[in-house]
Design an enzyme around this catalytic site. Structure first.
Site, short mmCIF file in Angstrom:
data_model
loop_
_atom_site.label_atom_id
_atom_site.label_comp_id
_atom_site.label_asym_id
_atom_site.label_seq_id
_atom_site.Cartn_x
_atom_site.Cartn_y
_atom_site.Cartn_z
N GLU A 1 0.81 -1.22 0.00
CA GLU A 1 0.00 0.00 0.00
C GLU A 1 0.85 1.26 0.00
OE1 GLU A 1 -3.05 -0.56 2.96
OE2 GLU A 1 -3.52 -2.53 2.15
N GLU B 57 -9.89 3.57 0.18
CA GLU B 57 -9.98 3.85 1.63
C GLU B 57 -9.02 4.95 2.05
OE1 GLU B 57 -9.19 -0.05 3.14
OE2 GLU B 57 -7.02 0.22 3.11
N HIS C 151 -8.20 -8.80 1.00
CA HIS C 151 -7.51 -7.53 1.26
C HIS C 151 -6.23 -7.80 2.04
CE1 HIS C 151 -10.51 -4.34 -0.01
NE2 HIS C 151 -10.94 -5.49 -0.51
#
Lengths: 688, 688
Positions: free
Chosen positions: A193, A491, A466
């Protein structure tokens, strides 16, 4: 060309022509300076002849090189493996034999970004035999497609060697040119991420794949396919200078990279090659390198769109934990189900439905119970309501990276999901290490993932993972492995001011990088882009870009992430209702990494086409010829464009909806705002 | 605005208005929750009011924040220092007093990119006094300019503390927004010689300064000024999430960051702010934060252009070491001197002239002798010839990072240079550590550099440092510290195929990053862009871009790096002859980081203007209004543009030279090829 390449190769000279029956694969019998045995150098060309792979040894070191359009792409790049307590595959080798074949077939995806996939490649299975040191045999299979090269080690059992502990894979990718790389860092606590960085190869350290490399008239993506029981491959630049990236397998906590049987195959190392970066998005090579469907009838795997009790938790209008603002209540879930039924969504995700969220779940993942709802979540009532209105729940298993706790409950968890009518479960692995010990990217996670996918399949459940292991195309073999996160998703736009979330260029990099690996549950479709209390939080996007992302970012389970109350009455909602999640065909039309991207996709269940275009922080006009449309048909284009004054930061809401009649002979000028986008539905009006 | 900021600040409320006599500096008397003593919060605005700095404490931790155009730029960012065996400056502080002043003056550079520099700022000297723990006093001086903020710690001697060992500087830069950063990695063996990467702040690890940050309607550069006896500052992102960068001082090998006296000042931490990135290049704040000329009469420091026996070594047509191809011979040097004299160059650099190059000099730097020429380099004869033709030698001291060996010979080396008529010496520090031990960026190198500059000044020698400590504006104080490398320069284009050298975007990033720190000896002006033997090597640029770089990349000692035989008769050579190295004025006109840049400069010794524009790998047309020209004059524009079909990789040589008559009311459309550029000389024709 061949002769020119030969001249670099250790004095070997080509003394025979083609070997075997396949044109384009030349096995070259050459005078070997190091050994009395004859040795081969092998050349494999893609079906269209534009990509040529040469496999050889240099001073006994196995290696390969690649050209594209007669220009060098990868210089001689070594192949090899090292083991604990077993003879290494490093040097002293020569090519002993070559088997070749050509494949040209079409296979059908049960669901996907494209229904019929052509697999057209030439293959050479090359046996390297040790000439010095202990007797060893290393087999490497190369497949050369028009859109790239895959190769894998296929190691036969060696005399006297039982189980293998791999301590290093020596595979190199030695770039001829100092291309610009688009990358995220490996070995970081936040898994995949990160926003992508761009820099020259000679400035890299260690990066994840897929990594994309741009040059003059060439774009390359390096990744892997069919990662089922091995460590994932990162790429490390080992030298102070130079353009060599070396495979760096993510280790177990004990330092071993891979525990393997005496005979094993590695995943395919993949090198996708195209003239321009956006064409990489049209490659299906990763899928082609995976094994066919191993699950048989998968009619129970159903692509679709879903809504969920999720965004509210991220923007803090509800909570995962129980209490006054608990999102996962019986009543709220039934409200979402009614909304989904009314507007044609295929599922409702509910997060925070089970025991384990109260307290510090991040540290206490062993509290999670995957068959025990919270007291305010009446699963029987909810499941019954779902059956009544025709909208199943999508299950949710947040593990907080506590694999031990999850695996203990795994079969029961999926039995529970099946029993209550769920067709898909979203899994989650928040945490910087699995069981506080192992990287998310090592063999341990790969094995766990495989366990989850197979367990879920037995219960006819699909997976949306996820904080996952990266995608390597396993959905072909296990069509219930539908989608995953594995990148910064929407998000990140929920948690902060719009200027602090995903940078506007993020969505213009993903299609050229992360998305080459497979579907992503990005969670777009936000239409209310400013929210929050003290300081106004928001999404770094216009509304039109949010709609466009539902075309640009492919996911067979596509979340419309905003709140029902924001959708009802919103002019953009019609597009979200219309856009499908399963496609007949997908064509990347145009783009430049980090600047813009344009994707067209044809619905699998209607003659409609959809187009999505996204821009970075620059405004731009993109002219798109509509020649992908059926030539014999006139279409109504329903255009969702950035409205007057739209701007990702200052003014994200303006959306202009208009219609236009078009044919395949027309072009559209897409005007994208700063940080904006455009989404279009094309519906046949009449035959021309 | 002030009230709004207050509300974030630990419950303190503004209860008085301006403090002191200066508008724009408000010292705020506030009710302190932690201490019985009164405490201040200080607000300092730039002269134009657009930049506002707030200095305060939060729970006793000193910190500051910055807004620009009423929008937050840096959130509360801590200030502090930690020491070995002395009480830390971490918490328990409150503001005890503030001294303020305004400065508005103009000073003149003896040479430079701009003759007259305005220094207009507001200053607040803020004393933080400990309220808990041992009695400590930390003074921080802020200066706020229209183009940014500088602050430095100014530590008085503390009771009972003698020499100070700084173990950490806690200075933070906590960005409000997740801007896009342009950066090179710190703590790497190749010093500053990396191509720049672009990525979001929240993906950074540890980077060098200057680092540049781009957002919506804002651009920021963080760096430092007046680094004379301290470690250099890198920026490290300490948190998994978040947009905080923390000062990370490059340590000595023993781990100590800085050895200081009981009373010491740090360098200025600088935050340059502009509406757009190209305007950062018009900031002179770094110079303004340095001390005035400490050397007195520096008429012996002479800016100019030079040629040298250098490029031939990089492209391997000559060698540094003695032998058949030795470049630094008497005859060859005199040939270069004659060439320089004929075409108006001001010096001849000769590398490889001295003892030490033969053998593995990289490992054996203690062999270098800085007063002993090789037998084939007759320094007396050469110096005499130089005097005769009016072209001095430029000395060369490659140390191979062996500082011990160099410092032993330092004074003698510069006496030798002075004796032989040299006005400048190029130094070199190739190697990954100084004395195999210390980083190039720590206090050791800073001290060595200072020693070299001061020693050279005593001998009336100017310095052009390669593999240097980064520039922090010391040329203001020591005008013989003229220029340096400190980035990937043109040499990287000499060593390999054009696709392997500096990426075409490199020159479109440097003006926004490295060049903000000061002059760079980039060594451009290559007109023969393909060379080498086996595989054709080359420069990743068109000829026009090479000419443009002589305007774009400022250096008071500007090398025309190509071989004399390539210059003679080349249509681009006239521009290289014409372009000055000393300027009256410089104006960055337009640009976007990593895409393009346009710079105009006015000659210091004539009414001529020059313009340089460079592009990345994209072709583009840039419209440039000529309103920088004198409004009352008509000019002849001599335009050196990319010729038909020019392309940085495929076709670098085409150059189109044309002239045009223009006035300040005209605009020019600059057409730049892929990887191309344009260079223009504007000469007055007549009064209008």
């Amino acid at each position: 060309m061949v002769a020119a390449l030969r001249s670099h190769f250790n004095g070997k000279t080509k003394i025979s022509g083609n070997f075997g029956s396949l044109s384009g694969i030349a096995a070259v019998f050459s005078a070997c300076l190091l050994s009395a045995l004859p040795a081969y150098a092998v050349e494999i060309a893609s079906p269209d002849g534009r990509i040529v792979v040469d496999v050889d040894t240099r001073n006994g070191i196995p290696g390969y090189s690649i050209t594209f359009n007669d220009k060098p792409v990868l210089n001689f790049s070594r192949l090899g493996l090292q083991f604990q307590k077993a003879p290494d595959f490093v040097e002293g080798f020569d090519i002993a034999s070559v088997e070749t074949k050509t494949t040209d077939l079409v296979w059908t995806q049960p669901w996907g970004e494209e229904k019929d996939i052509r697999d057209h490649h030439k293959e050479a299975r090359i046996v390297f035999q040790s000439q010095t040191g202990p007797a060893r045999q290393m087999t490497v299979t190369f497949r050369v497609f028009d859109d790239g090269v895959g190769f894998r080690y296929d190691i036969p059992a060696q005399a006297g060697v039982d189980a293998i502990k791999i301590t290093d894979e020596l595979t190199e990718f030695t770039f001829h040119d100092n291309l610009k790389a688009w990358w995220i860092p490996a070995y970081k606590d936040n898994r995949y991420e990160y926003q992508y960085a761009a820099s020259s190869i000679d400035s890299l350290d260690v990066i994840h794949t897929p990594a994309t490399f741009e040059g003059d008239k060439i774009a390359i993506s390096i990744h892997e396919a069919a990662l089922t029981d091995y460590a994932s491959m990162t790429l490390r630049r080992p030298m102070m200078h130079g353009q060599t990236l070396k495979a760096d397998l993510v280790p177990w906590a004990d330092g071993i990279k891979v525990y393997a049987n005496a005979s094993f195959k590695t995943p395919w190392r993949t090198i996708q090659i195209a003239d321009t970066a956006y064409e990489l998005a049209n490659s299906r090579m990763i899928l082609n390198l995976n094994e066919p469907n191993a699950l048989g009838d998968v009619s129970w795997v159903k692509p679709g769109k879903y809504v969920g009790i999720w965004w509210c938790a991220h923007i803090r209008t509800c909570t995962w934990e129980t209490g006054e603002k608990h999102g996962a209540t019986t009543e709220n879930t039934m409200r979402y189900m009614d909304f989904a039924a009314k507007y044609g969504f295929d599922g409702v995700l509910v997060e925070g439905w089970n025991i384990g969220w109260d307290g510090n779940w991040y540290e206490n993942g062993d509290l999670f119970r995957f068959t025990e709802p919270t007291p305010d979540f009446d699963i029987e009532k909810i499941a019954a309501h779902g059956r009544k209105v025709g909208v199943p729940l999508i299950g949710h298993h947040e593990t907080s990276a506590n694999i031990v706790n999850y695996e203990k409950q795994l079969d029961a968890a999926f039995a529970f999901s099946e029993k209550h009518g769920m067709r898909a479960v979203k899994t989650g692995y928040v945490g910087s290490r699995l069981n506080d010990t192992e990287w998310h990217h090592g063999q341990y996670m790969v094995q766990h993932f495989q366990n989850v996918v197979e367990t879920a399949a037995r219960h006819h459940i699909a997976i949306d993972a996820h904080e996952p292991i990266k995608d390597t195309g396993l959905r072909r073999t296990y069509p219930n492995m539908m989608t995953r996160e594995g990148a910064r998703g929407g998000e990140y736009d929920a948690w902060s001011h719009a200027a602090q979330g995903n940078h506007p260029d993020h969505a213009t990099i993903l299609p050229y990088t992360r998305m080459l690996s497979g579907p992503m549950d990005y969670t777009a479709g936000i239409v209310d882009l400013r929210f929050g209390e003290q300081e106004e939080n928001g999404v770094s996007s216009t509304v039109a870009k949010q709609l466009a992302l539902m075309v640009v970012i492919y996911s067979p389970l596509q979340m419309a992430a905003d709140l029902p109350e924001n959708y009802e009455g919103h002019p953009g909602f019609q597009f979200i209702r219309d856009v499908p999640a399963d496609w007949e065909e997908s064509i990347a039309l145009d783009g430049r990494i980090g600047a813009y991207f344009v994707m067209a996709r044809k619905d699998r269940n209607s003659p409609d086409w959809y187009l999505g275009a996204v821009s970075d922080e620059q405004a731009r006009t993109i002219t798109v010829p509509l020649d992908f449309l059926d030539n014999a048909t006139t279409y109504r284009a329903e255009i969702y464009a950035d409205g007057e004054g739209a701007h990702w930061l200052d003014n994200p809401q303006p959306l202009a909806v208009k219609t236009k009649t078009v044919t395949a002979e027309d072009s559209l000028n897409l005007e994208l705002a700063q940080g904006g986008g455009q989404a279009i539905r094309f519906t046949p009006l009449a035959a021309r």
